[in-house]
Write a protein that holds these residues in place. Structure first.
Motif, PDB file in Angstrom:
ATOM      1  N   ASP C  50       0.816  -1.211   0.000  1.00 58.96           N
ATOM      2  CA  ASP C  50       0.000   0.000   0.000  1.00 58.96           C
ATOM      3  C   ASP C  50       0.850   1.262   0.000  1.00 58.96           C
ATOM      4  O   ASP C  50       0.349   2.361  -0.203  1.00 58.96           O
ATOM      5  N   GLU C  51       2.155   1.102   0.214  1.00 58.49           N
ATOM      6  CA  GLU C  51       3.034   2.277   0.132  1.00 58.49           C
ATOM      7  C   GLU C  51       3.704   2.386  -1.241  1.00 58.49           C
ATOM      8  O   GLU C  51       4.521   3.257  -1.463  1.00 58.49           O
ATOM      9  N   ASN C  56      -0.424   0.119  -4.762  1.00 62.90           N
ATOM     10  CA  ASN C  56      -1.402   0.539  -3.760  1.00 62.90           C
ATOM     11  C   ASN C  56      -2.784   0.661  -4.390  1.00 62.90           C
ATOM     12  O   ASN C  56      -3.794   0.532  -3.725  1.00 62.90           O
ATOM     13  N   ASP C  57      -2.807   0.872  -5.718  1.00 68.25           N
ATOM     14  CA  ASP C  57      -4.081   0.931  -6.426  1.00 68.25           C
ATOM     15  C   ASP C  57      -3.926   0.091  -7.693  1.00 68.25           C
ATOM     16  O   ASP C  57      -3.575   0.617  -8.742  1.00 68.25           O
ATOM     17  N   PRO C  58      -4.172  -1.235  -7.604  1.00 63.40           N
ATOM     18  CA  PRO C  58      -3.971  -2.094  -8.778  1.00 63.40           C
ATOM     19  C   PRO C  58      -4.846  -1.600  -9.936  1.00 63.40           C
ATOM     20  O   PRO C  58      -6.034  -1.351  -9.748  1.00 63.40           O
ATOM     21  N   VAL C  73      -2.076  -7.268  -8.420  1.00 60.31           N
ATOM     22  CA  VAL C  73      -1.715  -7.892  -7.151  1.00 60.31           C
ATOM     23  C   VAL C  73      -2.415  -9.240  -7.065  1.00 60.31           C
ATOM     24  O   VAL C  73      -3.627  -9.330  -7.275  1.00 60.31           O
ATOM     25  N   ALA C  74      -1.641 -10.292  -6.785  1.00 61.45           N
ATOM     26  CA  ALA C  74      -2.198 -11.620  -6.563  1.00 61.45           C
ATOM     27  C   ALA C  74      -2.176 -11.877  -5.066  1.00 61.45           C
ATOM     28  O   ALA C  74      -1.174 -11.607  -4.406  1.00 61.45           O
ATOM     29  N   MET C  78      -7.402 -14.295  -5.003  1.00 65.48           N
ATOM     30  CA  MET C  78      -7.977 -13.388  -5.996  1.00 65.48           C
ATOM     31  C   MET C  78      -6.891 -12.546  -6.677  1.00 65.48           C
ATOM     32  O   MET C  78      -5.744 -12.519  -6.225  1.00 65.48           O
ATOM     33  N   TYR C  79      -7.304 -11.924  -7.779  1.00 69.03           N
ATOM     34  CA  TYR C  79      -6.430 -10.969  -8.464  1.00 69.03           C
ATOM     35  C   TYR C  79      -7.080  -9.590  -8.403  1.00 69.03           C
ATOM     36  O   TYR C  79      -8.294  -9.471  -8.451  1.00 69.03           O
ATOM     37  N   GLN C  80      -6.232  -8.557  -8.306  1.00 69.01           N
ATOM     38  CA  GLN C  80      -6.730  -7.186  -8.409  1.00 69.01           C
ATOM     39  C   GLN C  80      -5.889  -6.461  -9.449  1.00 69.01           C
ATOM     40  O   GLN C  80      -4.658  -6.578  -9.375  1.00 69.01           O
ATOM     41  N   PRO C  81      -6.466  -5.748 -10.395  1.00 67.33           N
ATOM     42  CA  PRO C  81      -7.900  -5.576 -10.610  1.00 67.33           C
ATOM     43  C   PRO C  81      -8.504  -6.803 -11.278  1.00 67.33           C
ATOM     44  O   PRO C  81      -7.780  -7.609 -11.851  1.00 67.33           O
ATOM     45  N   ASP C  82      -9.808  -6.909 -11.190  1.00 66.48           N
ATOM     46  CA  ASP C  82     -10.501  -8.000 -11.856  1.00 66.48           C
ATOM     47  C   ASP C  82     -11.843  -7.481 -12.309  1.00 66.48           C
ATOM     48  O   ASP C  82     -12.644  -7.077 -11.485  1.00 66.48           O
ATOM     49  N   PRO C  83     -12.156  -7.447 -13.580  1.00 67.26           N
ATOM     50  CA  PRO C  83     -11.279  -7.845 -14.683  1.00 67.26           C
ATOM     51  C   PRO C  83     -10.233  -6.778 -15.009  1.00 67.26           C
ATOM     52  O   PRO C  83     -10.398  -5.621 -14.655  1.00 67.26           O
TER      53      PRO C  83
END
Lengths: 600, 65, 265
Positions: C50-51, C56-58, C73-74, C78-83
């Motif tokens: 997050d730093e 910090n913002d996928p 980010v895995a 889950m994965y982010q972002p999705d989709p």
């Protein structure tokens, strides 16, 4: 070639050793039974044909399947068959049978510890689990008993090797001018490879994972422990395979009715395995971040050259079989194949195992390729590959060899040869379906190591056939393999309860067409080959390991590096220097001898 | 009959110098051809046909730009 | 050393094969430019994503003409972002990292496949010529819910792709003698200017404004209407920019119940 003068069975000549070998084999088969049971549960669960466990428990099953089959089954069989090989080919018993029981005992205790940690994962009432699969990649963490069990088991194998070296040294005092008998040579080179390879796992567990699981250290560097795992994880596949190779070289020619085509090349092959098995592990990490592409390329070239000993083995072993077939009246380019003793389960099992290994060799070439790894990495293709290698080349050869060994070890005739023949053929068929399905599924991107390869947001698209058809083949193959294991175990138990037989062949192995006298003496210089092997490992691993520690820290990013004592370093440097000097001094000599030999 | 290896009537001894493993050579050359074919198939059809594929940034911008 | 002629021949053939295999891979690497995931990226603290500016913002960022970067980010499971959404005819560099254990990021049916190791960032560049929808799976065992770890990668047709974000803040309750205000912000994540029209509707009143939102910036505007024009009662409002819409309801009251209303801090 030295052979037992008495001409009796193994148990006649070495009754005390026969007990140890038998115990090792029975331990191995117990692991096969459990591992096989978990295997059939997996095929039915994955394919969604029959699910009776929760999906999170699938990973306990998978851990047990992997560890019991590729560690316990294979290595207990190895120590049994290697003890048989050394005592038979040196024609002398072990130096001290209590020592032999000691290493068998350590291996057993280690297995029980690791198995307890894994199997406790099935119940919530015990606060212990090891659902980390065979690869135990940190930060996934198992109970400390799992790691400690592995350590005890590996120490047992180290002592087993020491036992065989001790026999050889004692034999050498009495036979100073003789060449090392081929089976013993194979055992010793394999063990030297094992000693080098197990450094990786020993450091990974003793320095990092065990203290970490006990709470002594807070974190580890996941890339480092992973790399150390594969330092061991690739050579271990040759540890599974080389006992099978040994049986192909020293038994199969005899069973085929012929002689081993070339003893010198057999020695060259085992030396190549000693040299090249370890400096290749990074090919399992082609898709890992944090490792330079150059290191990956070096690992690839080493891996590709590691094909050579297997390709040479293919020729030598098939030529030895052909020799048998021609002596039995076989003719023609391919007609001789019909003259082979296909109804003999020992022959049929080993020959079919070799055939499947030829296919496994191909998928292995794909796995060795660097950039093509994007296509297959961690898909079902990979288990498809190793079910052909360890799952057939090793397992089926071990089972076929058992049909020959068991009467030697018990003095009892095999319970039923027809059942044995059906068993090896079923294994071949079952694995054909299963590995075909796995390879093709892998190309569709279906992952390995998952309880439910059915996803919410998308479907796998099959170009040829369908996913349902692949699932069916997988389950059918699994079922045939399970039946095959039951038949095998029935034969083992049936034989154990048979009466003693006076009508058993003598404990002998294959003679040679071209013997050790046709090869340069330097092939038997084990110190030299060990030194070169060590140098190759240092060349392949020192820079990657330094870079990984530099990037991620010895104990992960949070903890400052652990100080290595000055003594350790200088000792290491001294040993290295010794080895390097020895290696350079004698490599020249060898290159000269072999080159002139090959060219002539 | 226990373990005895079946012995066909026409068993003969073939020594080292008179033995040429021509059948082995034939088999193994077939294997060689098969390996080469399958390798090219896997690399150029299965792998390169499975795009998008990971490319280096330099090469990629060259292609796009 | 005595080696049969046939076996020497085979030895030669085997060496040719080995060299050919290495040559093919080298051709792929050098000739076709297929590069491996490697040590190019700096390491990262997996406990402090997050730093980090990227993780910090996928998200997906537009970084050049037809060039995009996806910061992924895995984590279990889950994965982010999705989709993950990118346009066709683009070159996308994925940066993937993990906050916990080892995962993979594997785009099904493609050669985009990497291990994701905590502390390391995997970077891969790929070109997407055609639109399509792909599944993303984790193919490394990561714990009891591993089989549920999946995501999506959508490659949308180029002309349907934008990185516009519309946000509207409106009052809930307004006194009849006051004004109803809608604060509209239109964010353009693309590097090119966005020419569009902001259309708004409050009750019976309609507004329209043609705007140019510069690349990688946000345009803000305020729409006001006298509450008296709307009259007492509930009034629906909506704001649309291209395909994006935001809507709400404002209540115009005769008089705010007490003095603690809008003027009070």
């Amino acid at each position: 070639m030295t052979m037992s003068e008495s001409g009796g069975t193994y148990i006649d000549n070495f009754p005390a050793e026969a007990r140890v070998v038998r115990s090792a084999l029975y331990s191995s088969f117990l692991a096969l039974a459990l591992g096989g049971l978990f295997g059939i549960i997996q095929t039915l669960h994955r394919t969604d044909i029959y699910r009776f466990i929760e999906s999170d428990m699938y990973y306990t099953v998978l851990t047990a399947h992997g560890v019991f089959l590729v560690v316990t089954f294979t290595i207990f069989f190895l120590v049994g068959v290697f003890t048989w090989a050394v005592t038979t080919s040196l024609d002398r018993g072990v130096e001290d049978i209590r020592f032999t029981w000691l290493w068998y005992g350590l291996m057993t205790i280690g297995t029980v510890m690791a198995a307890a940690a894994i199997l406790a994962g099935f119940t919530d009432s015990i606060d212990m689990s090891a659902d980390v699969l065979f690869t135990f990649y940190a930060p996934l963490q198992a109970h400390w008993l799992f790691y400690l069990g592995l350590v005890v088991f590996v120490v047992g194998t180290w002592l087993a090797g020491a036992d065989w070296f001790r026999s050889w040294w004692a034999w050498k005092q009495e036979n100073p001018d003789e060449r090392i008998p081929l089976p013993t040579f194979m055992v010793l080179t394999t063990m030297l490879m094992w000693y080098i390879a197990t450094i990786g796992i020993a450091v990974s567990i003793l320095v990092f994972l065990l203290p970490w699981s006990l709470g002594i250290i807070d974190s580890v560097n996941p890339t480092l422990t992973r790399t150390l795992f594969w330092f061991w994880g690739h050579p271990v596949v040759y540890f599974w395979l080389l006992p099978a190779y040994m049986m192909w070289y020293v038994m199969l020619p005899k069973i085929s009715g012929g002689k081993l085509f070339s003893d010198p090349l057999a020695r060259v092959v085992f030396i190549l395995f000693l040299l090249l098995s370890t400096p290749v592990g990074i090919h399992h990490q082609y898709l890992d971040p944090g490792i330079a592409e150059g290191f990956k390329f070096i690992a690839m070239t080493n891996t590709m050259f590691l094909l050579l000993p297997s390709l040479l083995t293919a020729f030598t072993v098939v030529a030895s079989m052909e020799h048998g077939a021609r002596q039995r009246g076989g003719t023609g380019y391919f007609g001789w194949l019909k003259a082979l003793p296909w109804r003999d389960p020992v022959f049929a099992g080993m020959a079919l195992a070799g055939l499947m290994f030829a296919a496994g060799g191909f998928s292995g070439m794909i796995n060795a390729g660097m950039n093509i790894n994007y296509l297959v990495h961690n898909t079902l293709w990979v288990p498809g590959h190793f079910h052909l290698t360890v799952g057939t080349a090793s397992a089926l050869t071990f089972m076929a060899a058992t049909y020959w060994l068991l009467p030697q070890l018990t003095g009892k005739a095999l319970w039923n040869r027809s059942v044995a023949l059906v068993q090896v053929v079923l294994w071949f068929l079952g694995m054909t379906f299963m590995s075909n399905s796995m390879h093709r599924a892998g190309l569709l991107g279906i992952p390995r190591r998952t309880a439910e390869p059915q996803y919410q947001g998308f479907e796998f698209e099959a170009g040829v056939g369908s996913v349902a058809e692949l699932d069916f083949q997988l389950a059918l193959g699994g079922a045939l393999l399970a039946i095959s294991i039951v038949l095998f175990l029935a034969n083992v138990v049936g034989t154990a309860f048979n009466g003693r037989s006076d009508d058993l062949p003598a404990n002998e192995f294959a003679e040679t067409l071209s013997g050790p006298e046709d090869s340069p003496q330097v092939l038997d210089n084990l110190k030299l080959w060990t030194a070169i092997a060590v140098v190759l490992v240092i060349l392949a691993y020192s820079f990657p390991l330094m870079s990984i520690v530099d990037r991620g820290g010895l104990y992960g990013p949070d903890i400052s590096p652990f100080p290595v004592s000055i003594e350790t370093l200088s000792l290491l440097a001294f040993t290295l220097e010794q080895y390097t000097t020895a290696a350079i001094a004698t490599t020249g000599e060898f290159v000269q001898t072999t080159l002139t030999g090959v060219i002539r | 009959m226990g373990q005895a290896i079946e012995k066909p009537e026409e068993k003969r001894e073939i020594g080292h110098d008179e033995y040429n493993p021509v059948g082995t050579l034939a088999l193994i050359l077939l294997y060689f051809v098969l390996l080469v074919f399958l390798w090219f198939f896997m690399y150029f059809v299965e792998f390169l046909g499975n795009d998008p594929t990971v490319v280096g940034t330099v090469v990629a911008s060259g292609v796009v730009g | 050393m005595k080696i049969h002629t046939y076996e020497k021949l085979w030895l030669g053939a085997a060496m040719v094969l080995i060299v050919a295999l290495i040559a093919t891979i080298t051709y792929g690497a050098v000739g076709l430019g297929i590069s491996m995931v490697d040590d190019e990226e700096e390491t990262i603290d997996p406990d402090a994503l997050d730093e980090d500016d990227r993780f910090n913002d996928p998200r997906v960022e537009h970084v050049g003409e037809n060039e995009y970067e996806a910061y992924v980010v895995a984590r279990t499971f889950m994965y982010q972002p999705d989709p993950i959404e990118v346009p066709a005819n683009s070159e996308v560099t994925f940066y993937v990292t993990s906050t916990d254990v080892i995962h993979s990021f594997s785009v099904v049916g493609t050669n985009i496949n990497t291990m994701v190791i905590p502390g390391e960032v995997s970077s891969m560049t790929a070109e997407f010529d055609e639109p399509g929808e792909y599944g993303v799976v984790c193919n490394e065992y990561c714990g009891s819910g591993h089989h549920t770890m999946e995501g999506q990668l959508h490659v949308v047709p180029e002309d349907e792709f934008d990185m516009t974000e519309l946000e509207v803040e409106g009052d809930d309750e307004v006194a009849e003698d006051d004004e109803v205000t809608l604060n509209v912000s239109v964010e353009n994540g693309m590097l090119d200017d966005l020419e569009t029209t902001i259309e708004a509707e409050i009750g019976e009143e309609t507004f329209e404004e043609d705007v140019t939102v510069e690349g990688d910036s946000t345009y803000e505007t305020t729409i006001t209407v006298d509450a008296a024009d709307l009259g007492e009662g509930d009034h629906d409002w909506s704001v649309t920019v291209d395909d994006y819409e935001d809507s709400g309801t404002v209540t115009v009251v005769d008089d705010l119940e007490d003095d603690g209303g809008d003027d009070d801090e």
